[in-house]
Design a protein around this motif. Sequence first.
Motif, PDB file in Angstrom:
ATOM      1  N   ALA B 315       0.867  -1.167   0.053  1.00 17.15           N
ATOM      2  CA  ALA B 315      -0.085  -0.065  -0.078  1.00 17.15           C
ATOM      3  C   ALA B 315       1.031   1.224   0.103  1.00 17.15           C
ATOM      4  O   ALA B 315       0.532   2.137  -0.862  1.00 17.15           O
ATOM      5  CB  ALA B 315      -0.880  -0.025   1.316  1.00 17.15           C
ATOM      6  N   LEU B 316       1.808   1.052   0.781  1.00 22.20           N
ATOM      7  CA  LEU B 316       2.568   2.555   0.898  1.00 22.20           C
ATOM      8  C   LEU B 316       3.659   2.582  -0.427  1.00 22.20           C
ATOM      9  O   LEU B 316       3.794   3.754  -1.032  1.00 22.20           O
ATOM     10  CB  LEU B 316       3.954   2.187   1.937  1.00 22.20           C
ATOM     11  CG  LEU B 316       4.598   3.540   2.388  1.00 22.20           C
ATOM     12  CD1 LEU B 316       4.030   4.740   2.714  1.00 22.20           C
ATOM     13  CD2 LEU B 316       5.625   3.008   3.588  1.00 22.20           C
ATOM     14  N   ALA B 317       4.079   1.507  -1.051  1.00 21.07           N
ATOM     15  CA  ALA B 317       4.589   1.259  -2.304  1.00 21.07           C
ATOM     16  C   ALA B 317       3.791   2.175  -3.380  1.00 21.07           C
ATOM     17  O   ALA B 317       4.361   2.782  -4.061  1.00 21.07           O
ATOM     18  CB  ALA B 317       5.288   0.120  -2.598  1.00 21.07           C
ATOM     19  N   GLY B 318       2.665   1.513  -3.487  1.00 24.89           N
ATOM     20  CA  GLY B 318       1.588   1.791  -4.420  1.00 24.89           C
ATOM     21  C   GLY B 318       1.343   3.378  -4.483  1.00 24.89           C
ATOM     22  O   GLY B 318       1.288   4.074  -5.302  1.00 24.89           O
ATOM     23  N   ALA B 319       0.840   3.682  -3.052  1.00 27.03           N
ATOM     24  CA  ALA B 319       0.717   5.108  -2.854  1.00 27.03           C
ATOM     25  C   ALA B 319       1.829   6.073  -3.487  1.00 27.03           C
ATOM     26  O   ALA B 319       1.643   7.168  -3.967  1.00 27.03           O
ATOM     27  CB  ALA B 319       0.331   5.497  -1.361  1.00 27.03           C
ATOM     28  N   ALA B 320       3.009   5.448  -3.186  1.00 21.68           N
ATOM     29  CA  ALA B 320       4.384   6.355  -3.696  1.00 21.68           C
ATOM     30  C   ALA B 320       4.498   6.253  -5.068  1.00 21.68           C
ATOM     31  O   ALA B 320       5.520   6.759  -5.542  1.00 21.68           O
ATOM     32  CB  ALA B 320       5.443   5.919  -2.855  1.00 21.68           C
ATOM     33  N   GLY B 321       3.827   5.473  -5.640  1.00 26.65           N
ATOM     34  CA  GLY B 321       4.113   5.275  -7.360  1.00 26.65           C
ATOM     35  C   GLY B 321       4.309   3.858  -7.805  1.00 26.65           C
ATOM     36  O   GLY B 321       4.386   3.938  -9.114  1.00 26.65           O
ATOM     37  N   ALA B 322       4.570   3.045  -7.120  1.00 24.59           N
ATOM     38  CA  ALA B 322       4.653   1.493  -7.493  1.00 24.59           C
ATOM     39  C   ALA B 322       3.558   1.114  -8.585  1.00 24.59           C
ATOM     40  O   ALA B 322       2.283   1.545  -8.029  1.00 24.59           O
ATOM     41  CB  ALA B 322       4.797   0.619  -6.522  1.00 24.59           C
ATOM     42  N   ASP B 323       3.800   0.641  -9.547  1.00 25.09           N
ATOM     43  CA  ASP B 323       2.597   0.183 -10.448  1.00 25.09           C
ATOM     44  C   ASP B 323       2.155  -1.004 -10.505  1.00 25.09           C
ATOM     45  O   ASP B 323       0.960  -1.367 -11.018  1.00 25.09           O
ATOM     46  CB  ASP B 323       3.229   0.656 -11.887  1.00 25.09           C
ATOM     47  CG  ASP B 323       3.672   1.850 -12.028  1.00 25.09           C
ATOM     48  OD1 ASP B 323       3.081   2.870 -12.246  1.00 25.09           O
ATOM     49  OD2 ASP B 323       5.041   1.971 -11.779  1.00 25.09           O
ATOM     50  N   PHE B 324       2.866  -1.963 -10.069  1.00 24.57           N
ATOM     51  CA  PHE B 324       2.426  -3.481 -10.171  1.00 24.57           C
ATOM     52  C   PHE B 324       2.906  -4.054  -8.855  1.00 24.57           C
ATOM     53  O   PHE B 324       4.167  -4.079  -8.625  1.00 24.57           O
ATOM     54  CB  PHE B 324       3.347  -3.925 -11.389  1.00 24.57           C
ATOM     55  CG  PHE B 324       3.113  -5.175 -11.907  1.00 24.57           C
ATOM     56  CD1 PHE B 324       1.777  -5.928 -11.480  1.00 24.57           C
ATOM     57  CD2 PHE B 324       3.767  -6.002 -12.852  1.00 24.57           C
ATOM     58  CE1 PHE B 324       1.390  -7.118 -12.038  1.00 24.57           C
ATOM     59  CE2 PHE B 324       3.399  -7.142 -13.231  1.00 24.57           C
ATOM     60  CZ  PHE B 324       2.252  -7.759 -12.873  1.00 24.57           C
ATOM     61  N   LEU B 325       2.045  -4.617  -8.132  1.00 27.07           N
ATOM     62  CA  LEU B 325       2.421  -5.397  -6.994  1.00 27.07           C
ATOM     63  C   LEU B 325       2.415  -7.036  -7.149  1.00 27.07           C
ATOM     64  O   LEU B 325       1.619  -7.501  -7.578  1.00 27.07           O
ATOM     65  CB  LEU B 325       1.391  -5.025  -5.725  1.00 27.07           C
ATOM     66  CG  LEU B 325       1.170  -3.829  -5.485  1.00 27.07           C
ATOM     67  CD1 LEU B 325       0.137  -3.454  -4.156  1.00 27.07           C
ATOM     68  CD2 LEU B 325       2.434  -2.828  -5.124  1.00 27.07           C
ATOM     69  N   CYS B 326       3.573  -7.661  -6.534  1.00 24.67           N
ATOM     70  CA  CYS B 326       3.638  -9.016  -6.781  1.00 24.67           C
ATOM     71  C   CYS B 326       3.173  -9.424  -5.314  1.00 24.67           C
ATOM     72  O   CYS B 326       3.526  -8.975  -4.508  1.00 24.67           O
ATOM     73  CB  CYS B 326       5.084  -9.566  -6.767  1.00 24.67           C
ATOM     74  SG  CYS B 326       5.306 -11.273  -7.296  1.00 24.67           S
ATOM     75  N   TYR B 327       2.260 -10.171  -5.401  1.00 22.99           N
ATOM     76  CA  TYR B 327       1.679 -10.753  -4.089  1.00 22.99           C
ATOM     77  C   TYR B 327       2.692 -11.658  -3.278  1.00 22.99           C
ATOM     78  O   TYR B 327       3.576 -12.004  -3.930  1.00 22.99           O
ATOM     79  CB  TYR B 327       0.383 -11.665  -4.281  1.00 22.99           C
ATOM     80  CG  TYR B 327       0.651 -13.168  -4.621  1.00 22.99           C
ATOM     81  CD1 TYR B 327       1.833 -13.805  -5.002  1.00 22.99           C
ATOM     82  CD2 TYR B 327      -0.604 -13.802  -4.572  1.00 22.99           C
ATOM     83  CE1 TYR B 327       1.842 -15.276  -5.233  1.00 22.99           C
ATOM     84  CE2 TYR B 327      -0.662 -15.279  -4.813  1.00 22.99           C
ATOM     85  CZ  TYR B 327       0.617 -15.909  -5.117  1.00 22.99           C
ATOM     86  OH  TYR B 327       0.751 -17.280  -5.402  1.00 22.99           O
ATOM     87  N   VAL B 328       2.440 -11.773  -1.906  1.00 21.45           N
ATOM     88  CA  VAL B 328       3.089 -12.735  -1.414  1.00 21.45           C
ATOM     89  C   VAL B 328       2.284 -13.599  -0.390  1.00 21.45           C
ATOM     90  O   VAL B 328       1.145 -12.978  -0.193  1.00 21.45           O
ATOM     91  CB  VAL B 328       4.141 -11.729  -0.332  1.00 21.45           C
ATOM     92  CG1 VAL B 328       4.693 -12.824   0.773  1.00 21.45           C
ATOM     93  CG2 VAL B 328       5.112 -10.989  -0.924  1.00 21.45           C
ATOM     94  N   THR B 329       2.329 -14.688  -0.239  1.00 21.38           N
ATOM     95  CA  THR B 329       1.471 -15.667   0.275  1.00 21.38           C
ATOM     96  C   THR B 329       1.927 -15.762   1.804  1.00 21.38           C
ATOM     97  O   THR B 329       3.029 -15.533   2.254  1.00 21.38           O
ATOM     98  CB  THR B 329       1.351 -16.945  -0.173  1.00 21.38           C
ATOM     99  OG1 THR B 329       2.369 -17.868   0.113  1.00 21.38           O
ATOM    100  CG2 THR B 329       1.208 -16.864  -2.063  1.00 21.38           C
ATOM    101  N   PRO B 330       0.657 -16.332   2.411  1.00 24.88           N
ATOM    102  CA  PRO B 330       0.954 -16.732   3.965  1.00 24.88           C
ATOM    103  C   PRO B 330       2.158 -17.620   4.146  1.00 24.88           C
ATOM    104  O   PRO B 330       2.615 -17.911   5.047  1.00 24.88           O
ATOM    105  CB  PRO B 330      -0.491 -17.086   4.433  1.00 24.88           C
ATOM    106  CG  PRO B 330      -1.206 -16.902   3.676  1.00 24.88           C
ATOM    107  CD  PRO B 330      -0.542 -16.723   2.275  1.00 24.88           C
ATOM    108  N   SER B 331       2.310 -18.456   2.942  1.00 24.84           N
ATOM    109  CA  SER B 331       3.615 -19.659   3.010  1.00 24.84           C
ATOM    110  C   SER B 331       4.864 -19.111   2.575  1.00 24.84           C
ATOM    111  O   SER B 331       5.802 -19.892   2.819  1.00 24.84           O
ATOM    112  CB  SER B 331       3.162 -20.794   2.207  1.00 24.84           C
ATOM    113  OG  SER B 331       1.915 -21.533   2.930  1.00 24.84           O
ATOM    114  N   GLU B 332       5.064 -17.969   2.235  1.00 22.41           N
ATOM    115  CA  GLU B 332       6.209 -17.415   2.012  1.00 22.41           C
ATOM    116  C   GLU B 332       7.418 -17.689   2.900  1.00 22.41           C
ATOM    117  O   GLU B 332       6.721 -17.401   4.415  1.00 22.41           O
ATOM    118  CB  GLU B 332       6.324 -15.700   1.408  1.00 22.41           C
ATOM    119  CG  GLU B 332       7.465 -15.192   1.364  1.00 22.41           C
ATOM    120  CD  GLU B 332       7.669 -15.387  -0.261  1.00 22.41           C
ATOM    121  OE1 GLU B 332       6.837 -15.866  -0.968  1.00 22.41           O
ATOM    122  OE2 GLU B 332       8.871 -15.274  -0.617  1.00 22.41           O
TER     123      GLU B 332
END
Lengths: 427, 427
Positions: B315-332
């Motif tokens: 959320a912070l990265a996106g608000a700052a301008g990141a365009d594409f978020l790679c998810y992370v799962t609970p198993s990471e």
Amino acid sequence: MTQLEMAGQGRVTEEMKLCAEKEGVSPEFIRRGVEEGSIVVVRNNRHTGIAPLAIGKGLRTKVNANLGTSRDHVDLEMELEKVRICTKAGADALMDLSTGGEIRAIRQAIVNASTMAVGTVPIYAAAAEALNSRKSIMEMTADEMFQAIEENGEDGVDFITVHCGVTRESVGRIAAQGRLLGIVSRGGSITARWMDYNDAENPLYAQYDRLLEIARRYDMVLSLGDGLRPGCLADATDRGQVQELIILGELCRRARARDVQVMIEGPGHVPYPQIEANIALQKSLCEGAPFYVLGPLPTDIAPGYDHITAAIGGALAGAAGADFLCYVTPSEHLCLPNLDDVHEGIVASRIAAHIADIAKGYPGAMEKDILMAKYRSEFNWNGQIDLSVDPDRSRARLERSETAKEEGCTMCGDLCAIKLGKKKAPC
Amino acid sequence: MTQLEMAGQGRVTEEMKLCAEKEGVSPEFIRRGVEEGSIVVVRNNRHTGIAPLAIGKGLRTKVNANLGTSRDHVDLEMELEKVRICTKAGADALMDLSTGGEIRAIRQAIVNASTMAVGTVPIYAAAAEALNSRKSIMEMTADEMFQAIEENGEDGVDFITVHCGVTRESVGRIAAQGRLLGIVSRGGSITARWMDYNDAENPLYAQYDRLLEIARRYDMVLSLGDGLRPGCLADATDRGQVQELIILGELCRRARARDVQVMIEGPGHVPYPQIEANIALQKSLCEGAPFYVLGPLPTDIAPGYDHITAAIGGALAGAAGADFLCYVTPSEHLCLPNLDDVHEGIVASRIAAHIADIAKGYPGAMEKDILMAKYRSEFNWNGQIDLSVDPDRSRARLERSETAKEEGCTMCGDLCAIKLGKKKAPC
């Protein structure tokens, strides 16, 4: 004498020493924070069975879990089980928000069962009492409201939410500006309707000194509630909300003058870019009082996942200076939380609080992450699990790995980057 | 001709029009973004069965889900089920990171099953191929690396992660500064070891033009990988990471000059106060190229809950301008994600992306939250459920409420603040 009174006399209390030890700061640091109002030491002077809890500037960001019966669903055993989950999951405080069943008996049972500070919203008990006696909430008397507060003090409640800033002035500004969702705080809504029906000022504002006398007697921390907090992003940071905060700032100073400790409650539903502004505003208007935020929730469209939404908002709020995060469970906006929900909500808030603590530079926070990295580099799985925010959960997942406890996990197998980096021989 | 080539000639392609319609912007907006490099239109020119995906400035923040077999765990049916979950849960793209089993056949099956853009990391296939043929990864030839990339193009892969910035210069700076966790990107680790063993420069850097030729032929978007991303907070934003980003900025310009579309990958494990700086740095060093971040994860101590940690960072990265978020799962960090993990990871990332979109002022984002508030004020439960990020989940929880679908829910019962605010008669 209250903690604040003693702090003002330069005395370091036993409670301050206990808090200082837990926080890794000096007792004098706590004393000075209490004196200037940036720290509260939370413990009713009758509730000596628990360790006191310090909340505020320079201290670890704390997490509160709400529980309690609702009028549709009363199950004391389940609520007591929630108390146990709060301890196990690592909450710092809990609030009993019961509105159904024998409220006082439930409260006493919860205070008795809890090893942590307990907060309440006394107006709920007063309102439920009115409904139970088949009269309208509107017919509650001011005396009944103060009676409920007194009983909370007697029962050893450590902090109480009181919606003293819901006044004719602040409610008037809500009405004048207009809102999509009106007043969404239960206490705020009850109070505003009471004021309207009785054509009277809020007794907790009009007779604030009476409230201070009770709080002072038990050294109950006043958590000045944001009864006019926004119920959706669109209503956030409006004139009514900020008007209430101005009034809370004034009441905060009056409380300190009577040696009553105060923290301030904050929203709620707030767009992400307004969260830091809300923290800065509270710190300024309320002269550095500890800030206790509900979430905040930076989107309204994720019911079922509001613990994640609250963690996103809580990390930003905490990093900006919020001191105390009220958890939100995955059931928020949908139903009464069950046991799993309480657990999930606490862990999500603890993650947010820890991220904020690293941002705040709280001593020892980043060190945990450094230690975790060290364990990862050593493939020390037990170390990783023990250090993790929820060892049971991380252990259960690790055991899904066919290669658990060896080097690597099923995620990368023999293409584990860390293993590749370690091998001296070609792989 | 690639999308970039046509954009440079002032031509609005069919793909741009389709993207513009989905995004609610003009086709010319997309064309100009592609021309200046702030937007990529993702679709292999052989992969015409899917809708093209636009990622970048002024567009909705997108979410990627990783899936694929590992060397310890190969189950194609499960991976194909994950593809279906990606669609249902609302991912925008997926990456097949398979390293176990018949990798090319698995990739083809996944590309075939997916209705969304598919990315890969071709070096995984090359490395697994080497291991399968019982030779060392270190004995891979440059030709085999490029062969793997060519095959990905042939198979219709839409974007590929290539760790071209892992060079003698950047790896040297990692070694010189020292790191707690070394290189944690699998591709980065394989490449660095290969370079060390063969005493040679990274072929994907040394023969970058050869890579560009392949990418150009299929109009595959290059996702310039951050092979030197930090593996823990303590290693974040170090000289090696930033050196690699400088090199990626140079390679980004070279790709554009050959009409190859580029996005840049970013971390990873980053302390909260460094996240915005990482975005600003990427946007500046890479001349506005779309930024594709992995999380970021602002704490290391929450294995089992890294989807929440990633949502906080995302959320912070996106608000700052990141365009594409790679998810992370609970198993990471623990094990290969199962089906539930994929679902949880996608929803958490979508919440972060939506919060960022409100912050970015993306048209239509805040409107959803306003509509949700309206439904709440009307007790329109079906509206709330349909609009929620995961209707199945919110419906299931609502049905736990004894009073579901009436006014109010078990959470507050007849002390519902919104109900109290609505009643005209005293309650």
